[in-house]
Design an enzyme around this catalytic site. Sequence first.
Site, PDB file in Angstrom:
ATOM      1  N   ARG A 102      34.965  38.323  34.701  1.00 23.77           N
ATOM      2  CA  ARG A 102      35.099  39.227  35.853  1.00 23.77           C
ATOM      3  C   ARG A 102      36.498  39.816  35.974  1.00 23.77           C
ATOM      4  O   ARG A 102      36.752  40.690  36.811  1.00 23.77           O
ATOM      5  CB  ARG A 102      34.757  38.487  37.156  1.00 23.77           C
ATOM      6  CG  ARG A 102      33.334  38.028  37.249  1.00 23.77           C
ATOM      7  CD  ARG A 102      33.036  37.415  38.608  1.00 23.77           C
ATOM      8  NE  ARG A 102      31.933  36.485  38.534  1.00 23.77           N
ATOM      9  CZ  ARG A 102      30.638  36.823  38.661  1.00 23.77           C
ATOM     10  NH1 ARG A 102      30.302  38.066  38.905  1.00 23.77           N
ATOM     11  NH2 ARG A 102      29.691  35.904  38.566  1.00 23.77           N
TER      12      ARG A 102
ATOM     13  N   ARG B 124      23.242  35.553  49.425  1.00 23.51           N
ATOM     14  CA  ARG B 124      23.724  35.325  48.061  1.00 23.51           C
ATOM     15  C   ARG B 124      25.112  34.678  48.072  1.00 23.51           C
ATOM     16  O   ARG B 124      26.079  35.296  48.545  1.00 23.51           O
ATOM     17  CB  ARG B 124      23.817  36.681  47.344  1.00 23.51           C
ATOM     18  CG  ARG B 124      24.429  36.626  45.974  1.00 23.51           C
ATOM     19  CD  ARG B 124      24.779  38.024  45.477  1.00 23.51           C
ATOM     20  NE  ARG B 124      25.315  37.975  44.152  1.00 23.51           N
ATOM     21  CZ  ARG B 124      26.044  38.928  43.596  1.00 23.51           C
ATOM     22  NH1 ARG B 124      26.307  40.044  44.277  1.00 23.51           N
ATOM     23  NH2 ARG B 124      26.510  38.799  42.380  1.00 23.51           N
TER      24      ARG B 124
ATOM     25  N   ASP C 237      31.837  56.234  32.441  1.00 23.56           N
ATOM     26  CA  ASP C 237      31.854  57.643  32.051  1.00 23.56           C
ATOM     27  C   ASP C 237      31.355  58.544  33.185  1.00 23.56           C
ATOM     28  O   ASP C 237      31.835  59.668  33.338  1.00 23.56           O
ATOM     29  CB  ASP C 237      31.013  57.859  30.790  1.00 23.56           C
ATOM     30  CG  ASP C 237      31.734  57.379  29.535  1.00 23.56           C
ATOM     31  OD1 ASP C 237      32.926  57.020  29.627  1.00 23.56           O
ATOM     32  OD2 ASP C 237      31.100  57.362  28.460  1.00 23.56           O
TER      33      ASP C 237
ATOM     34  N   ALA D 267      28.050  43.543  38.879  1.00 26.29           N
ATOM     35  CA  ALA D 267      28.432  43.109  37.529  1.00 26.29           C
ATOM     36  C   ALA D 267      28.564  44.264  36.539  1.00 26.29           C
ATOM     37  O   ALA D 267      29.195  44.108  35.486  1.00 26.29           O
ATOM     38  CB  ALA D 267      27.424  42.083  37.009  1.00 26.29           C
TER      39      ALA D 267
ATOM     40  N   ASN E 175      30.762  49.711  44.914  1.00 24.09           N
ATOM     41  CA  ASN E 175      30.825  48.338  44.435  1.00 24.09           C
ATOM     42  C   ASN E 175      29.772  48.254  43.334  1.00 24.09           C
ATOM     43  O   ASN E 175      28.580  48.157  43.619  1.00 24.09           O
ATOM     44  CB  ASN E 175      30.518  47.330  45.548  1.00 24.09           C
ATOM     45  CG  ASN E 175      30.675  45.895  45.051  1.00 24.09           C
ATOM     46  OD1 ASN E 175      30.694  45.646  43.845  1.00 24.09           O
ATOM     47  ND2 ASN E 175      30.778  44.957  45.980  1.00 24.09           N
TER      48      ASN E 175
ATOM     49  N   ARG F 233      38.362  34.715  39.610  1.00 20.48           N
ATOM     50  CA  ARG F 233      37.059  34.124  39.297  1.00 20.48           C
ATOM     51  C   ARG F 233      36.904  33.921  37.783  1.00 20.48           C
ATOM     52  O   ARG F 233      37.880  33.822  37.073  1.00 20.48           O
ATOM     53  CB  ARG F 233      35.956  35.007  39.889  1.00 20.48           C
ATOM     54  CG  ARG F 233      36.084  35.101  41.425  1.00 20.48           C
ATOM     55  CD  ARG F 233      34.936  35.844  42.046  1.00 20.48           C
ATOM     56  NE  ARG F 233      33.657  35.202  41.733  1.00 20.48           N
ATOM     57  CZ  ARG F 233      32.468  35.785  41.938  1.00 20.48           C
ATOM     58  NH1 ARG F 233      32.405  37.008  42.449  1.00 20.48           N
ATOM     59  NH2 ARG F 233      31.347  35.136  41.635  1.00 20.48           N
TER      60      ARG F 233
ATOM     61  N   GLU G 219      36.782  52.021  43.918  1.00 21.45           N
ATOM     62  CA  GLU G 219      36.040  50.822  43.519  1.00 21.45           C
ATOM     63  C   GLU G 219      36.355  49.696  44.509  1.00 21.45           C
ATOM     64  O   GLU G 219      37.517  49.504  44.860  1.00 21.45           O
ATOM     65  CB  GLU G 219      36.520  50.452  42.105  1.00 21.45           C
ATOM     66  CG  GLU G 219      35.954  49.186  41.534  1.00 21.45           C
ATOM     67  CD  GLU G 219      36.638  48.844  40.190  1.00 21.45           C
ATOM     68  OE1 GLU G 219      37.529  49.613  39.731  1.00 21.45           O
ATOM     69  OE2 GLU G 219      36.293  47.812  39.627  1.00 21.45           O
TER      70      GLU G 219
ATOM     71  N   HIS H 137      31.962  45.173  34.877  1.00 25.77           N
ATOM     72  CA  HIS H 137      32.631  44.485  33.778  1.00 25.77           C
ATOM     73  C   HIS H 137      32.207  44.962  32.392  1.00 25.77           C
ATOM     74  O   HIS H 137      32.854  44.634  31.407  1.00 25.77           O
ATOM     75  CB  HIS H 137      32.386  42.976  33.920  1.00 25.77           C
ATOM     76  CG  HIS H 137      32.636  42.474  35.311  1.00 25.77           C
ATOM     77  ND1 HIS H 137      33.876  42.563  35.907  1.00 25.77           N
ATOM     78  CD2 HIS H 137      31.796  41.936  36.255  1.00 25.77           C
ATOM     79  CE1 HIS H 137      33.799  42.073  37.145  1.00 25.77           C
ATOM     80  NE2 HIS H 137      32.556  41.690  37.381  1.00 25.77           N
TER      81      HIS H 137
ATOM     82  N   TYR I 225      30.729  35.744  48.813  1.00 27.50           N
ATOM     83  CA  TYR I 225      30.486  37.123  49.274  1.00 27.50           C
ATOM     84  C   TYR I 225      30.368  37.250  50.792  1.00 27.50           C
ATOM     85  O   TYR I 225      30.160  38.347  51.301  1.00 27.50           O
ATOM     86  CB  TYR I 225      29.217  37.668  48.607  1.00 27.50           C
ATOM     87  CG  TYR I 225      29.320  37.722  47.100  1.00 27.50           C
ATOM     88  CD1 TYR I 225      30.160  38.636  46.471  1.00 27.50           C
ATOM     89  CD2 TYR I 225      28.609  36.831  46.300  1.00 27.50           C
ATOM     90  CE1 TYR I 225      30.275  38.670  45.088  1.00 27.50           C
ATOM     91  CE2 TYR I 225      28.721  36.858  44.909  1.00 27.50           C
ATOM     92  CZ  TYR I 225      29.548  37.787  44.313  1.00 27.50           C
ATOM     93  OH  TYR I 225      29.660  37.823  42.950  1.00 27.50           O
TER      94      TYR I 225
ATOM     95  N   SER J 298      34.802  39.945  46.538  1.00 26.39           N
ATOM     96  CA  SER J 298      35.601  38.797  46.094  1.00 26.39           C
ATOM     97  C   SER J 298      36.808  39.283  45.292  1.00 26.39           C
ATOM     98  O   SER J 298      36.863  40.444  44.877  1.00 26.39           O
ATOM     99  CB  SER J 298      34.731  37.882  45.220  1.00 26.39           C
ATOM    100  OG  SER J 298      34.286  38.580  44.061  1.00 26.39           O
TER     101      SER J 298
ATOM    102  N   HIS K 130      35.463  45.489  45.515  1.00 26.22           N
ATOM    103  CA  HIS K 130      34.809  44.200  45.277  1.00 26.22           C
ATOM    104  C   HIS K 130      35.067  43.311  46.465  1.00 26.22           C
ATOM    105  O   HIS K 130      36.192  43.266  46.977  1.00 26.22           O
ATOM    106  CB  HIS K 130      35.345  43.545  44.003  1.00 26.22           C
ATOM    107  CG  HIS K 130      35.148  44.401  42.801  1.00 26.22           C
ATOM    108  ND1 HIS K 130      33.919  44.568  42.215  1.00 26.22           N
ATOM    109  CD2 HIS K 130      35.995  45.201  42.135  1.00 26.22           C
ATOM    110  CE1 HIS K 130      34.029  45.422  41.221  1.00 26.22           C
ATOM    111  NE2 HIS K 130      35.283  45.829  41.151  1.00 26.22           N
TER     112      HIS K 130
END
Length: 155
Positions: free
Chosen positions: A118, A25, A94, A84, A81, A114, A105, A87, A30, A109, A107
């Site tokens: 994002r 991908r 929650d 999407a 991770n 970006r 968390e 966002h 990535y 990238s 990511h």
Amino acid sequence: MEVKGERPVKILVINGPNLNLLGSREPEKYGSHTLSQINAVVTDFCCSEGVAVEFFQSNHEGEIIDSIHSAPAGFQGIIINPGALTHYSYSLRDAVAAVEIPVVEIHISNIFAREEFRHHSVVSPVAAGHVSGFGPNGYMIAVRGLLDMIRGGRQ
Ligand code: DHK
């Protein structure tokens, strides 16, 4: 390092939508490592630290939320991770806020460099820490940070 008489540390690494496609991908964003390869490196590091690790990947929001809910029963911390979901998923946010173990968390990238959608994470305000932009190495950085938090008692 495991301390005698204490519960061995166990962490959960969660990957969200589309991260099963790592390796093929958009490799320019990535990287070319597959999720299995990244997990193998994380496993080796955790083994050397005397820490147990499990991995969960899903393309389904509800399954990810369920895995966060059940994590405190068996794990002292989570790396996530969220893909999407980062966002826009208030349900995921929650769930992270609801559990009393640290959630870091990550990511691959640099989300701030970006597309504009994002730039915002709904998860970051309730996460114990945030790693972004270090490529697949970010998982290792997140694990190191999480272990420091767990061992230092910081949440
Ligand atoms: C992964 C995704 O799937 C995207 O939706 C995020 C993140 C960024 C990453 O960099 O690992 O926007």
